[in-house]
Design a protein around this motif. Sequence first.
Motif, PDB file in Angstrom:
ATOM      1  N   ALA A  62      -9.670  -5.084   9.398  1.00 41.08           N
ATOM      2  CA  ALA A  62      -9.467  -3.607   9.073  1.00 41.08           C
ATOM      3  C   ALA A  62      -9.243  -3.002  10.515  1.00 41.08           C
ATOM      4  O   ALA A  62      -8.325  -2.061  10.818  1.00 41.08           O
ATOM      5  CB  ALA A  62     -10.542  -2.825   8.493  1.00 41.08           C
ATOM      6  N   VAL A  63      -9.831  -3.272  11.719  1.00 41.98           N
ATOM      7  CA  VAL A  63      -9.671  -2.789  12.995  1.00 41.98           C
ATOM      8  C   VAL A  63      -8.182  -3.060  13.376  1.00 41.98           C
ATOM      9  O   VAL A  63      -7.445  -2.179  13.899  1.00 41.98           O
ATOM     10  CB  VAL A  63     -10.557  -3.515  13.931  1.00 41.98           C
ATOM     11  CG1 VAL A  63     -10.190  -2.856  15.280  1.00 41.98           C
ATOM     12  CG2 VAL A  63     -12.233  -2.748  13.905  1.00 41.98           C
ATOM     13  N   PRO A 112     -15.078   0.041  13.988  1.00 37.42           N
ATOM     14  CA  PRO A 112     -15.449   0.044  12.801  1.00 37.42           C
ATOM     15  C   PRO A 112     -16.197   1.097  12.179  1.00 37.42           C
ATOM     16  O   PRO A 112     -17.290   0.931  12.977  1.00 37.42           O
ATOM     17  CB  PRO A 112     -15.699  -1.470  12.720  1.00 37.42           C
ATOM     18  CG  PRO A 112     -16.290  -1.835  14.252  1.00 37.42           C
ATOM     19  CD  PRO A 112     -15.470  -1.161  14.880  1.00 37.42           C
ATOM     20  N   TRP A 133      -5.782   0.430   1.749  1.00 34.91           N
ATOM     21  CA  TRP A 133      -4.798   1.713   2.385  1.00 34.91           C
ATOM     22  C   TRP A 133      -5.062   2.956   1.523  1.00 34.91           C
ATOM     23  O   TRP A 133      -5.236   2.739   0.268  1.00 34.91           O
ATOM     24  CB  TRP A 133      -3.492   1.407   2.754  1.00 34.91           C
ATOM     25  CG  TRP A 133      -3.519   0.418   3.888  1.00 34.91           C
ATOM     26  CD1 TRP A 133      -2.767   0.860   5.185  1.00 34.91           C
ATOM     27  CD2 TRP A 133      -3.562  -1.093   4.077  1.00 34.91           C
ATOM     28  NE1 TRP A 133      -2.745  -0.347   5.857  1.00 34.91           N
ATOM     29  CE2 TRP A 133      -2.777  -1.318   5.221  1.00 34.91           C
ATOM     30  CE3 TRP A 133      -3.726  -1.847   2.946  1.00 34.91           C
ATOM     31  CZ2 TRP A 133      -3.171  -2.778   5.641  1.00 34.91           C
ATOM     32  CZ3 TRP A 133      -3.645  -3.154   3.384  1.00 34.91           C
ATOM     33  CH2 TRP A 133      -3.414  -3.718   4.691  1.00 34.91           C
ATOM     34  N   THR A 161     -12.537   2.966  10.781  1.00 32.04           N
ATOM     35  CA  THR A 161     -11.941   2.228   9.798  1.00 32.04           C
ATOM     36  C   THR A 161     -12.509   2.703   8.500  1.00 32.04           C
ATOM     37  O   THR A 161     -13.382   2.155   7.852  1.00 32.04           O
ATOM     38  CB  THR A 161     -12.126   0.660  10.065  1.00 32.04           C
ATOM     39  OG1 THR A 161     -13.503   0.713  10.159  1.00 32.04           O
ATOM     40  CG2 THR A 161     -11.086   0.308  11.047  1.00 32.04           C
ATOM     41  N   HIS A 219      -9.451   0.522   5.402  1.00 29.64           N
ATOM     42  CA  HIS A 219     -10.913   0.159   5.557  1.00 29.64           C
ATOM     43  C   HIS A 219     -11.405  -0.891   4.426  1.00 29.64           C
ATOM     44  O   HIS A 219     -10.545  -1.424   3.659  1.00 29.64           O
ATOM     45  CB  HIS A 219     -11.799   1.569   4.920  1.00 29.64           C
ATOM     46  CG  HIS A 219     -11.469   2.098   3.640  1.00 29.64           C
ATOM     47  ND1 HIS A 219     -10.283   2.675   3.490  1.00 29.64           N
ATOM     48  CD2 HIS A 219     -12.217   1.766   2.296  1.00 29.64           C
ATOM     49  CE1 HIS A 219     -10.352   2.930   1.944  1.00 29.64           C
ATOM     50  NE2 HIS A 219     -11.543   2.452   1.558  1.00 29.64           N
ATOM     51  N   ARG A 265      -5.643  -1.006  11.478  1.00 30.31           N
ATOM     52  CA  ARG A 265      -5.939   0.564  12.202  1.00 30.31           C
ATOM     53  C   ARG A 265      -4.962   0.613  13.139  1.00 30.31           C
ATOM     54  O   ARG A 265      -4.175   1.359  13.438  1.00 30.31           O
ATOM     55  CB  ARG A 265      -7.251   0.823  12.133  1.00 30.31           C
ATOM     56  CG  ARG A 265      -7.415   2.267  12.288  1.00 30.31           C
ATOM     57  CD  ARG A 265      -7.137   3.131  11.177  1.00 30.31           C
ATOM     58  NE  ARG A 265      -7.840   4.293  11.119  1.00 30.31           N
ATOM     59  CZ  ARG A 265      -7.224   5.556  11.066  1.00 30.31           C
ATOM     60  NH1 ARG A 265      -5.897   5.684  11.106  1.00 30.31           N
ATOM     61  NH2 ARG A 265      -7.807   6.717  11.003  1.00 30.31           N
TER      62      ARG A 265
END
Length: 465
Positions: free
Chosen positions: A298-299, A237, A275, A260, A266, A302
């Motif tokens: 978000a992780v 992150p 995005w 991220t 993010h 990703r």
Amino acid sequence: MPASSTRQASSRPSASATTTCCPPPTRRQHVRFSDLSGRRVVVWGFGREGASVTEHLRDLGVDVGVAEPDRVQGPHPDLAYGEEGRTRLLAADVVVKSPGVPVVHPLHRELVAAGTPVTSLTDLWLNDNAERVVAVTGTKGKSTTASLLHHLLAAAGLRSSLRGNIGTSVLAETDPPAEVVVMELSSYQAQSLTRSPRVVAVTSLFPEHLTWHGSLEAYFHDKLNAVAHGPEVVVVPAEAPEVVRRVRERVSPGTEVLLTDADGVHVDEAGDVVWPDGTRVAAPDLPLPGRHHAANIAVALRLAGLFDIAPTTLAAALRTFAPLPHRMEPVPSGDERRWIDDSLATAPEAVVASLASLPGERISVVVGGEDRGLDFSPLLSHLRSHPELVVLLVGPAGARISAEAPDLGAHLFDSFGEAVTWAGSAANPARVVLLSPGAPSYDEFADYTERSAAFRAAALAADGR
């Protein structure tokens, strides 16, 4: 497996870059299941994982013994207990250590000093399967992140299997075999690795399990062993710069570190997940509240993006994810308050994050339990800056907080039951009751689920009188 990612790490460590307390040991040899035939193999520990790996090795035709050197006797006649167990381990060609055996155990140190290979089920399995594994580790957030990633991949049509520390053995193969194994990786498991998964995510790092590892720096070192043995990609992150720094110090040369940040999915200033193509999930529509949960989401996104899944597909799947229990989970109550079970927030930093996820609300928070000697300074600082919080302290950890910070005006209770009964009474001015203990449950309960059950019972019994 993932297509090539887009952002290269901005710096690479020297060969000697490590945490200060923990110089790298002599590199341990890789051990595969196929290497164990004809060797004296001893499994150390016969809990769930020890029993599982013992059965698997016997199915492979390996002559394997089991030792429990810390128990004088037990119910299994073919196990070696006490001194006999110690003797069996010292005579082994290879020791397969269960996660519950701490690395500070004197016998573990003796085996390592003697040059005996000490491996684990996780390491044995990864040496044969790393190419299809995405592992998620971190002090907090790993279960939610791993579960969400598995959900996203399955929703996109990939054969994904969720295994590891979350409760399913790595040996539990699906039929047909999984294309991707999403693994939750604990620090106990990461410590033993000689091969990293192909992709690793690190969600967070703060003090935890210090007795098992021996020190804070040893804990960080053991946890980040997951990224030290040749992963292709590590995701971190962007909002955790200290985690980013430590990961970049430990990654293997050639590993790509992805953040991220604005180069990918993010969390923006409003707490929305965004995005680069403009796809967005607004903060109120996320499955869990708070910026710390948004960062974990978000992780997971990703990681899922490495499999060339369109952002619109991921956004739609995110909206159907059911959060795991005991993580900011609303529970039914008998009064008009909101009762929230965050029983798995067992570190002070996790409590701060949970409180920050409820801005503008009058909150009573139940804090305390078993005292592991952690530094409560981050939590105390937050509580002092939010005097409107109603703090209910329980257990030895709560008693220490009360002694260290009498200025908080917190309520100290003799038992957990007394605290949650008061929380449901007219004496409590707050409209939210949050169980976010910052400590384990073992002072009063068998485990966190038993503590959670007591909290839920109190919520149902509350009538505001």
